[in-house]
Design a protein around this motif. Structure first.
Motif, PDB file in Angstrom:
ATOM      1  N   GLU A  69      66.566  81.284  10.717  1.00 49.51           N
ATOM      2  CA  GLU A  69      66.482  79.929  11.254  1.00 49.51           C
ATOM      3  C   GLU A  69      65.067  79.363  11.094  1.00 49.51           C
ATOM      4  OE1 GLU A  69      67.888  82.507  12.714  1.00 49.51           O
ATOM      5  OE2 GLU A  69      69.987  81.921  12.849  1.00 49.51           O
ATOM      6  N   LEU A 117      64.552  78.473   7.383  1.00 48.16           N
ATOM      7  CA  LEU A 117      65.257  77.254   6.980  1.00 48.16           C
ATOM      8  C   LEU A 117      64.616  76.016   7.597  1.00 48.16           C
ATOM      9  CD1 LEU A 117      67.568  75.856   5.543  1.00 48.16           C
ATOM     10  CD2 LEU A 117      69.012  76.303   7.516  1.00 48.16           C
ATOM     11  N   ASP A 130      63.189  73.353   5.091  1.00 48.98           N
ATOM     12  CA  ASP A 130      63.993  72.136   4.954  1.00 48.98           C
ATOM     13  C   ASP A 130      64.634  71.797   6.308  1.00 48.98           C
ATOM     14  OD1 ASP A 130      65.682  70.109   4.244  1.00 48.98           O
ATOM     15  OD2 ASP A 130      66.504  71.108   2.486  1.00 48.98           O
ATOM     16  N   GLY A 152      65.753  69.078   7.408  1.00 49.53           N
ATOM     17  CA  GLY A 152      66.946  68.243   7.285  1.00 49.53           C
ATOM     18  C   GLY A 152      68.195  69.083   7.159  1.00 49.53           C
ATOM     19  N   LEU A 153      68.167  70.064   6.242  1.00 51.10           N
ATOM     20  CA  LEU A 153      69.342  70.916   6.069  1.00 51.10           C
ATOM     21  C   LEU A 153      69.595  71.731   7.331  1.00 51.10           C
ATOM     22  CD1 LEU A 153      71.565  71.828   4.065  1.00 51.10           C
ATOM     23  CD2 LEU A 153      70.135  73.805   3.576  1.00 51.10           C
ATOM     24  N   GLY A 196      69.053  70.881  10.366  1.00 53.68           N
ATOM     25  CA  GLY A 196      69.733  70.003  11.309  1.00 53.68           C
ATOM     26  C   GLY A 196      71.179  69.782  10.913  1.00 53.68           C
ATOM     27  N   ALA A 197      71.411  69.559   9.614  1.00 56.20           N
ATOM     28  CA  ALA A 197      72.770  69.290   9.141  1.00 56.20           C
ATOM     29  C   ALA A 197      73.679  70.496   9.373  1.00 56.20           C
ATOM     30  CB  ALA A 197      72.745  68.925   7.657  1.00 56.20           C
ATOM     31  N   LEU A 198      73.108  71.706   9.266  1.00 62.15           N
ATOM     32  CA  LEU A 198      73.920  72.916   9.436  1.00 62.15           C
ATOM     33  C   LEU A 198      74.066  73.309  10.899  1.00 62.15           C
ATOM     34  CD1 LEU A 198      72.655  75.171   6.489  1.00 62.15           C
ATOM     35  CD2 LEU A 198      74.711  73.770   6.586  1.00 62.15           C
ATOM     36  N   GLY A 199      73.411  72.591  11.789  1.00 60.54           N
ATOM     37  CA  GLY A 199      73.581  72.854  13.211  1.00 60.54           C
ATOM     38  C   GLY A 199      72.507  73.740  13.828  1.00 60.54           C
ATOM     39  N   PHE A 200      71.428  74.006  13.063  1.00 56.60           N
ATOM     40  CA  PHE A 200      70.317  74.757  13.658  1.00 56.60           C
ATOM     41  C   PHE A 200      69.283  73.730  14.099  1.00 56.60           C
ATOM     42  CE2 PHE A 200      72.000  77.469  10.240  1.00 56.60           C
ATOM     43  CZ  PHE A 200      72.462  78.528  11.002  1.00 56.60           C
ATOM     44  N   SER A 201      69.302  73.364  15.344  1.00 53.85           N
ATOM     45  CA  SER A 201      68.439  72.298  15.826  1.00 53.85           C
ATOM     46  C   SER A 201      66.973  72.553  15.478  1.00 53.85           C
ATOM     47  CB  SER A 201      68.587  72.176  17.339  1.00 53.85           C
ATOM     48  OG  SER A 201      67.493  71.465  17.853  1.00 53.85           O
ATOM     49  N   ILE A 213      64.094  74.992  17.447  1.00 46.21           N
ATOM     50  CA  ILE A 213      63.314  76.015  16.740  1.00 46.21           C
ATOM     51  C   ILE A 213      61.818  75.705  16.865  1.00 46.21           C
ATOM     52  CG2 ILE A 213      62.827  76.968  14.449  1.00 46.21           C
ATOM     53  CD1 ILE A 213      65.875  76.423  13.871  1.00 46.21           C
TER      54      ILE A 213
END
Lengths: 263, 369
Positions: free
Chosen positions: B165, B168, B172, B174-175, B177-182, B186
């Motif tokens: 996490e 990522l 990135d 943005g990605l 956030g899009a994948l649900g890892f706030s 983090i």
């Protein structure tokens, strides 16, 4: 245009209703309505500052709308996350980050792995397959700072492919890539469409819109038009979007270039 | 080595590794100066916590100070988000404000205890072995060592658990956030870790030098690694080397241990900056020089190839002509001809230069490219 595949009714892959986004007091998107049917390749075009990137980010909940609603196959994004693949602008990340090509591609699987899940052999295999698809398998072990612009874009596409989504949102995938990469990306996009994926692409080159895409949304803070290319991509709409400077359809060659990235 | 000496080096090493681990993410996220802000403003938390708890090595004190660190980050972000102040200016406004409140509190109310402004700025490792942890009447070692070991363990667990996490969200957001890892969660998780580490390290090396230990070892390791995992490992190792060598330099020169440790981080950075393989300054200069000689040789071969067998070859491919045609100084021309000859690309017939078969092949290849 491909219709909804075996689904009851015409459920949209992406539906945007009354979407308004503002940074401070300035609206970036104003009351945007848009419905993208499944299985189409859609270009989102518009001048700089039209809100194209914001639209993509709002669809994924990365920016909070002031008003409006977004759904993916009829449900909110939060519950449909797995169905959406994302290709951000290439220059939105730090390419000097200490990691390898394969590792970046594997990041596309992180969503499925969830918190605490570890990437393993299956993720590695999926990433290698995606890299093969974009012609980058030989560079899997390379440090990402050594990639050219076109190679960076291919890595991002491979990363989206391993997400194995049904809807893809791509922010300027053609920006700053060479002709070979551009053709490779177009081939890949058409392949994705034939697999029934829905792909929304922020695009800048008006001339290639009819050739590459079958649907188009013309955006300039408001949504000027959204529909099949032959209906929406007409002189009047283009003029409304770009403010009268465009003479694309009457002369069939844009005199002005619009190939500037958004800030 | 005496027992206190070993204990001091152990504490110093634990501080160095604890700082280096979150420091790697700070430099990758371009937030190095946030460590400066946090390490200073935690002073308020320490001061307030100390009045409540009256024990400098208490875990509760660490907690209250860590909260101040996170508060600093939030205040900086709040101020930046108004768009009236840029982030660097916001950092410069917030942390001195909190730090000065801390200094005032301490000078007014805590003048008679170990907590004083010198200790805040520099810490004092040399005294760490005197503060023992006694359990059921048994002395089991210095308190500081247990505190730092606990923080080190916490940092290791945090980075191991959220490695993917953190990677990522740093590469990135943005990605992520899009994948649900706030990315926000983090970010604050990391800032909490930085704050806790700064509090622990503060007691040992003081608030100023925490920054050196958080930033310099990762910045050094960044020059010689190209994977995140090796960056983390190399920074930790460099941190330990700085800590131990710093201790012995301080011992030999009879100076502040903390100052000496921080100086060593600078020494190692400069040494690596100059001497790193591939990316170091020395190897870049050497590589450029080598490339220059290689390129000149290729130019020479192509020149000879183009005139070979044509009229005027005796003049064109004559040693003395090179200066005129390729604009080379006689010295440089002599060096290049010598190098090409040693390589077996050319041979000499008096002052006339002749291509060998190998040289001809090299010239052909160079022209195709």
């Amino acid at each position: 245009m491909t219709g909804p595949r075996g689904m009851a009714g015409a459920e949209s892959a992406i539906r945007v209703e009354d979407l308004t986004v503002a940074y401070g007091e300035k609206p970036v998107l104003w009351d945007v309505d848009m419905a993208v049917p499944p299985g189409v390749l859609m270009a989102v075009i518009g001048p700089n500052g039209a809100g194209k990137t914001t639209l993509i980010k709002a669809i994924m909940g990365l920016v909070r709308p002031v008003a409006g609603y977004v759904s993916i196959f009829g449900k909110p994004y939060l519950s449909q996350r797995r169905l959406v693949g994302y290709v951000p602008q290439r220059n939105s990340v730090d390419w000097d980050f200490p990691t390898s090509v394969l590792d970046v591609v594997m990041m596309g699987r992180y969503g499925v792995l969830g918190w605490f899940g570890r990437p393993g052999r299956a993720e590695r295999k999926a990433a290698m397959e995606a890299l093969t698809k974009v012609g980058m398998a030989d560079l899997a072990g390379r440090q990402i700072s050594q990639l050219s612009g076109g190679q960076q874009q291919r890595v991002f596409l491979a990363r989206a492919l391993v997400q194995d989504a049904r809807v893809y949102l791509m922010d300027e995938p053609f920006q700053g890539v060479d002709a070979t990469t551009e053709r490779a990306i177009v081939t890949l996009l058409k392949e994705m469409r034939s697999e029934g994926k829905t792909v929304l692409v922020v695009h800048h080159d008006l001339q290639t819109v009819p050739e590459y895409f079958d649907w188009v949304t013309l955006l300039n803070v408001r949504c000027v038009a959204s529909g099949p290319v032959e209906k929406a991509f007409i002189d009047r709409n283009l003029r409304l979007t770009y403010g009268g400077r465009v003479s694309y359809l009457t002369h069939h060659a844009a005199e002005e270039t619009f190939g500037h990235p958004e800030e | 080595m005496t027992a206190p000496q070993i204990e001091i080096q152990l504490i110093a090493s634990a501080v160095a590794v604890s700082c280096a681990l979150p420091g790697c993410f700070l430099i990758l996220r371009r937030m190095a100066m946030m460590s400066d802000a946090i390490s200073h403003s935690i002073l308020v938390g320490i001061a307030v916590g100390f009045f409540l708890i009256r024990d400098l090595a208490s875990p509760l004190l660490v907690l209250s100070a860590a909260l101040t660190g996170v508060l600093t980050v939030s205040l900086v972000e709040l101020l930046t988000r108004t768009k009236r102040v840029r982030e660097d200016a916001a950092i410069g406004l917030i942390f001195p404000a909190l730090f000065s409140i801390g200094v005032i509190l301490i000078s007014r109310y805590a003048g008679d205890v170990h907590l004083d402004v010198d200790a805040v700025l520099l810490g004092e490792l040399a005294f760490a072995p005197f503060n023992r942890l006694v359990v059921l009447g048994v002395d089991i070692g210095p308190k500081g060592l247990y505190l730092m070991a606990g923080i080190l363990l916490l940092n290791l667990l945090f980075i191991l658990a959220f490695y993917k996490e953190l990677k990522l969200a740093t590469f990135d957001a943005g990605l992520a956030g899009a994948l649900g890892f706030s990315p926000v969660a983090i970010h604050y998780g990391l800032m909490t870790i930085v704050s806790i580490t700064a509090v622990g390290a503060f007691d040992a090396v003081g608030s100023v030098l925490v920054v050196a230990l958080m930033i310099a070892p990762p910045a050094t390791a960044y020059l010689i690694t190209d994977r995140l995992s090796s960056l983390l490992a190399a920074s930790s190792l460099i941190g330990v080397i700085c800590a131990v060598s710093g201790y012995w330099v301080a011992h030999a020169l009879d100076v502040s241990i903390a100052g000496s440790m921080a100086s060593m981080t600078g020494v190692f950075f400069v040494a690596t900056f100059l001497a790193a393989p591939d990316r170091g300054l020395v190897s870049i200069v050497l590589r450029r020089a080598r490339q220059r000689v290689e390129f000149a040789q290729t130019m020479l071969l192509v020149h000879l190839y183009n005139h070979e067998g044509l009229p005027g070859v005796e003049r064109e491919n004559h040693m003395d002509h090179l200066g005129e045609h390729l604009r080379w100084e006689p010295d440089f021309a002599g060096r290049i001809v010598g190098a090409a000859e040693r390589k077996g690309s050319i041979s000499r017939d008096g002052a006339l230069l002749l291509l060998t078969e190998r040289g001809r092949e090299t010239a052909r290849q160079a022209m195709v490219m």
